[in-house]
Motif scaffolding. Sequence first.
Motif, PDB file in Angstrom:
ATOM      1  N   UNK A   1       0.842  -1.192   0.000  1.00  0.00           N
ATOM      2  CA  UNK A   1       0.000   0.000   0.000  1.00  0.00           C
ATOM      3  C   UNK A   1       0.877   1.242   0.000  1.00  0.00           C
ATOM      4  N   UNK A   2       0.823   1.991  -1.104  1.00  0.00           N
ATOM      5  CA  UNK A   2       1.585   3.231  -1.247  1.00  0.00           C
ATOM      6  C   UNK A   2       0.655   4.290  -1.813  1.00  0.00           C
ATOM      7  N   UNK A   3       0.385   5.347  -1.046  1.00  0.00           N
ATOM      8  CA  UNK A   3      -0.482   6.427  -1.506  1.00  0.00           C
ATOM      9  C   UNK A   3      -0.215   7.664  -0.659  1.00  0.00           C
ATOM     10  N   UNK A   4      -0.276   8.813  -1.294  1.00  0.00           N
ATOM     11  CA  UNK A   4      -0.079  10.047  -0.532  1.00  0.00           C
ATOM     12  C   UNK A   4      -0.885  11.180  -1.161  1.00  0.00           C
ATOM     13  N   UNK A   5      -1.235  12.146  -0.342  1.00  0.00           N
ATOM     14  CA  UNK A   5      -1.801  13.424  -0.770  1.00  0.00           C
ATOM     15  C   UNK A   5      -1.294  14.483   0.188  1.00  0.00           C
ATOM     16  N   UNK A   6      -0.903  15.621  -0.362  1.00  0.00           N
ATOM     17  CA  UNK A   6      -0.410  16.723   0.466  1.00  0.00           C
ATOM     18  C   UNK A   6      -0.801  18.045  -0.185  1.00  0.00           C
ATOM     19  N   UNK A   7      -0.881  19.089   0.617  1.00  0.00           N
ATOM     20  CA  UNK A   7      -1.226  20.417   0.126  1.00  0.00           C
ATOM     21  C   UNK A   7      -0.193  21.423   0.634  1.00  0.00           C
ATOM     22  N   UNK A   8      -0.210  22.594   0.025  1.00  0.00           N
ATOM     23  CA  UNK A   8       0.689  23.654   0.496  1.00  0.00           C
ATOM     24  C   UNK A   8       0.012  24.438   1.611  1.00  0.00           C
TER      25      UNK A   8
ATOM     26  N   UNK B   1      -2.507  21.028  -4.471  1.00  0.00           N
ATOM     27  CA  UNK B   1      -2.253  19.695  -3.916  1.00  0.00           C
ATOM     28  C   UNK B   1      -1.371  18.864  -4.840  1.00  0.00           C
ATOM     29  N   UNK B   2      -0.810  17.818  -4.269  1.00  0.00           N
ATOM     30  CA  UNK B   2       0.028  16.854  -4.986  1.00  0.00           C
ATOM     31  C   UNK B   2      -0.307  15.476  -4.434  1.00  0.00           C
ATOM     32  N   UNK B   3      -0.645  14.509  -5.315  1.00  0.00           N
ATOM     33  CA  UNK B   3      -1.049  13.176  -4.872  1.00  0.00           C
ATOM     34  C   UNK B   3      -0.442  12.109  -5.774  1.00  0.00           C
TER      35      UNK B   3
END
Length: 245
Positions: A113-120, A236-238
């Motif tokens: 399981x590899x998943x990410x989401x991030x925002x500034x 965002x970046x995902x």
Amino acid sequence: MELCTFNCIKCLHIISILNLELVFAGRKQNDWTGEPHPTVTIYRSSRIKAGSPCGTSVADMTSPMLLLTFISGLTVAHYAAAGPYEPCPFDPCIVLKEINALKEALEARDVPKVAFSARTSKGGAYGNFQGDTTLTYNAVITNVGDAYSPPTGIFTAPVKGLYYFTYFAHGGGTDRINLHLKKDGAIVAGIHDHPSDADSADNAGNAVFLELEQGNQVYVTLVANSAIYGEGFATTFSGVLLSKS
């Protein structure tokens, strides 16, 4: 017949050393030696049999590996009863290769399981630097597998496979939006919006599938003399691992 029996026993021994487990129940008297030997029993009940080697349940009995073992046992019994003139179908080397191929196929299905989401979260307008800058999405939403680094803004592929990435930006007005998605320094996607006095704000985004090797790095670059609005939930970046290869 002795050669056939010998090879069949070797085949089952190969299966056993690969940690394939049988459920043994009861003991039957051998007609020739009088010694007891185990017989394989497939249970209809889902109850775990007391004293079984690994607490094997009906769910374990339906696994591909145990099914292979059971079929092998039936085949051995068939040819053992066929008489001394029946040719033996087993080649231990071929059986070993087939079992290893099956194991590799099952392991390939085990996708981590590899998943990410991030925002500034940078307090407002951010950018207009003299040179290209890696954009750090410093507010993590999800980071399953810890492959994304918030301080650097870089995602590092933990395994070889097919990945999917998206990135979005909010900005506009008199600021130019210009972001590049890069893989190990090479541009693979971009978003761009021209500055305008008549347009107060814009959103932009892009997405891409990437085949990555273990250790490849993916990140977003804020191009020189461009900016984004670095606060809120629009920039965002995902990324996510779809399949391992």
